[in-house]
Design an enzyme around this catalytic site. Structure first.
Site, PDB file in Angstrom:
ATOM      1  N   GLY A   1       3.945  -3.324  -0.088  1.00  0.00           N
ATOM      2  CA  GLY A   1       4.310  -4.727  -0.232  1.00  0.00           C
ATOM      3  C   GLY A   1       3.209  -5.439  -0.992  1.00  0.00           C
ATOM      4  O   GLY A   1       2.606  -4.871  -1.902  1.00  0.00           O
ATOM      5  N   GLU A   2       2.905  -6.654  -0.602  1.00  0.00           N
ATOM      6  CA  GLU A   2       1.832  -7.420  -1.241  1.00  0.00           C
ATOM      7  C   GLU A   2       0.762  -7.628  -0.172  1.00  0.00           C
ATOM      8  O   GLU A   2       0.970  -8.344   0.805  1.00  0.00           O
ATOM      9  CB  GLU A   2       2.370  -8.753  -1.758  1.00  0.00           C
ATOM     10  CG  GLU A   2       1.623  -9.287  -2.977  1.00  0.00           C
ATOM     11  CD  GLU A   2       0.168  -9.641  -2.643  1.00  0.00           C
ATOM     12  OE1 GLU A   2      -0.739  -9.160  -3.345  1.00  0.00           O
ATOM     13  OE2 GLU A   2      -0.031 -10.387  -1.670  1.00  0.00           O
ATOM     14  N   SER A   3      -0.386  -6.983  -0.343  1.00  0.00           N
ATOM     15  CA  SER A   3      -1.363  -6.892   0.751  1.00  0.00           C
ATOM     16  C   SER A   3      -1.916  -8.242   1.181  1.00  0.00           C
ATOM     17  O   SER A   3      -2.146  -8.472   2.376  1.00  0.00           O
ATOM     18  CB  SER A   3      -2.501  -5.949   0.379  1.00  0.00           C
ATOM     19  OG  SER A   3      -3.198  -6.404  -0.771  1.00  0.00           O
TER      20      SER A   3
ATOM     21  N   CYS B   1       0.470   2.427   0.142  1.00  0.00           N
ATOM     22  CA  CYS B   1       0.196   1.406  -0.858  1.00  0.00           C
ATOM     23  C   CYS B   1      -0.490   0.197  -0.196  1.00  0.00           C
ATOM     24  O   CYS B   1      -1.644   0.288   0.197  1.00  0.00           O
ATOM     25  CB  CYS B   1       1.472   1.034  -1.604  1.00  0.00           C
ATOM     26  SG  CYS B   1       1.187   0.182  -3.171  1.00  0.00           S
TER      27      CYS B   1
ATOM     28  N   ARG C   1      -7.450  -2.684  -5.231  1.00  0.00           N
ATOM     29  CA  ARG C   1      -6.070  -3.146  -5.412  1.00  0.00           C
ATOM     30  C   ARG C   1      -5.629  -3.035  -6.872  1.00  0.00           C
ATOM     31  O   ARG C   1      -6.417  -3.213  -7.790  1.00  0.00           O
ATOM     32  CB  ARG C   1      -5.915  -4.612  -4.979  1.00  0.00           C
ATOM     33  CG  ARG C   1      -6.067  -4.864  -3.499  1.00  0.00           C
ATOM     34  CD  ARG C   1      -5.932  -6.345  -3.169  1.00  0.00           C
ATOM     35  NE  ARG C   1      -4.584  -6.853  -3.371  1.00  0.00           N
ATOM     36  CZ  ARG C   1      -4.255  -7.785  -4.254  1.00  0.00           C
ATOM     37  NH1 ARG C   1      -5.171  -8.322  -5.038  1.00  0.00           N
ATOM     38  NH2 ARG C   1      -3.015  -8.196  -4.351  1.00  0.00           N
TER      39      ARG C   1
ATOM     40  N   ILE D   1       3.452   2.253  -7.679  1.00  0.00           N
ATOM     41  CA  ILE D   1       3.853   0.913  -8.120  1.00  0.00           C
ATOM     42  C   ILE D   1       2.710  -0.049  -7.797  1.00  0.00           C
ATOM     43  O   ILE D   1       2.457  -0.344  -6.632  1.00  0.00           O
ATOM     44  CB  ILE D   1       5.147   0.442  -7.424  1.00  0.00           C
ATOM     45  CG1 ILE D   1       6.292   1.432  -7.647  1.00  0.00           C
ATOM     46  CG2 ILE D   1       5.541  -0.954  -7.922  1.00  0.00           C
ATOM     47  CD1 ILE D   1       7.539   1.119  -6.839  1.00  0.00           C
ATOM     48  N   ARG D   2       2.006  -0.524  -8.824  1.00  0.00           N
ATOM     49  CA  ARG D   2       0.852  -1.416  -8.615  1.00  0.00           C
ATOM     50  C   ARG D   2      -0.034  -0.871  -7.497  1.00  0.00           C
ATOM     51  O   ARG D   2      -0.446  -1.599  -6.589  1.00  0.00           O
ATOM     52  CB  ARG D   2       1.320  -2.837  -8.306  1.00  0.00           C
ATOM     53  CG  ARG D   2       2.087  -3.494  -9.428  1.00  0.00           C
ATOM     54  CD  ARG D   2       2.461  -4.921  -9.090  1.00  0.00           C
ATOM     55  NE  ARG D   2       1.282  -5.760  -8.899  1.00  0.00           N
ATOM     56  CZ  ARG D   2       1.287  -6.962  -8.330  1.00  0.00           C
ATOM     57  NH1 ARG D   2       2.422  -7.464  -7.876  1.00  0.00           N
ATOM     58  NH2 ARG D   2       0.183  -7.669  -8.220  1.00  0.00           N
TER      59      ARG D   2
ATOM     60  N   HIS E   1       4.289   5.694  -2.832  1.00  0.00           N
ATOM     61  CA  HIS E   1       5.447   5.367  -2.005  1.00  0.00           C
ATOM     62  C   HIS E   1       6.309   6.606  -1.781  1.00  0.00           C
ATOM     63  O   HIS E   1       7.283   6.826  -2.509  1.00  0.00           O
ATOM     64  CB  HIS E   1       6.302   4.288  -2.683  1.00  0.00           C
ATOM     65  CG  HIS E   1       5.669   2.944  -2.776  1.00  0.00           C
ATOM     66  ND1 HIS E   1       5.799   1.995  -1.790  1.00  0.00           N
ATOM     67  CD2 HIS E   1       4.891   2.398  -3.730  1.00  0.00           C
ATOM     68  CE1 HIS E   1       5.133   0.898  -2.148  1.00  0.00           C
ATOM     69  NE2 HIS E   1       4.569   1.127  -3.316  1.00  0.00           N
TER      70      HIS E   1
ATOM     71  N   GLU F   1       8.408   6.987   0.516  1.00  0.00           N
ATOM     72  CA  GLU F   1       9.702   6.539   1.041  1.00  0.00           C
ATOM     73  C   GLU F   1      10.710   6.219  -0.052  1.00  0.00           C
ATOM     74  O   GLU F   1      11.902   6.055   0.222  1.00  0.00           O
ATOM     75  CB  GLU F   1       9.507   5.326   1.960  1.00  0.00           C
ATOM     76  CG  GLU F   1       9.276   3.995   1.265  1.00  0.00           C
ATOM     77  CD  GLU F   1       7.865   3.786   0.722  1.00  0.00           C
ATOM     78  OE1 GLU F   1       7.600   2.692   0.209  1.00  0.00           O
ATOM     79  OE2 GLU F   1       7.037   4.714   0.818  1.00  0.00           O
TER      80      GLU F   1
END
Length: 202
Positions: A56-58, A88, A117, A145-146, A182, A184
């Site tokens: 997600g967005e940490s 992630c 990050r 992804i990022r 990821h 998943e």
């Protein structure tokens, strides 16, 4: 794709669900024959066999966990021995040191690593590859992804997976597992099975 070695007794695996890609982790756990429980409040941690912190967005995740009073209960549960797997942003949340983050962002500081990050660039720089992972006999599918990368590992931290250029992308310290990518988002369930075996082998 699944490894034949998996837990014979159904486990209750919590998936932190305040932000990010928790639904895919829940689906993977259920596909492997176990119970996935969404975790949003401290009481949801009771009775878990393991815990997953999703991507997600940490910094957003950090803020929401703080607002929800979850940071201390999570830290206490993991420090107390709850097997935990972060992917992630979940890896970032577990780390003792986070580089290139906001000054007000907080982490759980239960995994003795430094992570950076967005180390692989922006969303457009996302990529998919295969790479070795722990004792899994053939390379696993991995979506970046990022993603963060691990830049320092402390004493007692095992490197579980690296890219061909030796960039560290998965680590384990006792009952805590973290990876940059990821698993998943693929049909390859073997990284999740690796985590489930960690629980069984305690």
């Amino acid at each position: 794709m699944a490894d034949t070695q998996q837990s014979t007794q159904p486990l209750v695996i919590g998936v932190m669900a305040v932000q990010g890609g928790f639904a895919e982790h829940c689906a993977t756990i259920e596909r492997l024959g176990h119970e996935a429980r969404v975790v949003r409040r401290p009481q949801h941690l009771e009775g878990l066999d393991g815990l997953i912190l999703p991507g997600g967005e940490s910094t957003t995740m950090s803020k929401l966990l703080e607002i929800g009073g979850m940071l201390d209960p999570l830290r206490e549960a993991i420090s107390g021995g709850l097997p935990t797997f972060g992917t992630c942003a979940g890896l970032i949340m577990l780390a003792t040191e986070v580089l290139d983050t906001r000054p007000d962002a907080k982490s759980l500081a239960v995994l003795d690593v430094a992570v950076r990050r967005n180390a692989f660039g922006r969303q457009v720089d996302s990529f998919e590859t295969t790479l070795p992972f722990g004792d899994i006999d053939t390379p696993v599918d991995a979506v970046f992804i990022r993603a963060p990368r691990v830049e320092r590992v402390g004493d007692g931290v095992e490197v579980v997976s690296q890219l061909p250029d030796d960039t560290i992308v998965a680590v384990r310290q006792g009952h805590v597992l973290g990876c940059s990518f990821h698993p998943e988002l693929t049909e390859d369930d073997r990284v999740h099975e690796y985590f489930l075996r960690m629980i069984d082998n305690r």
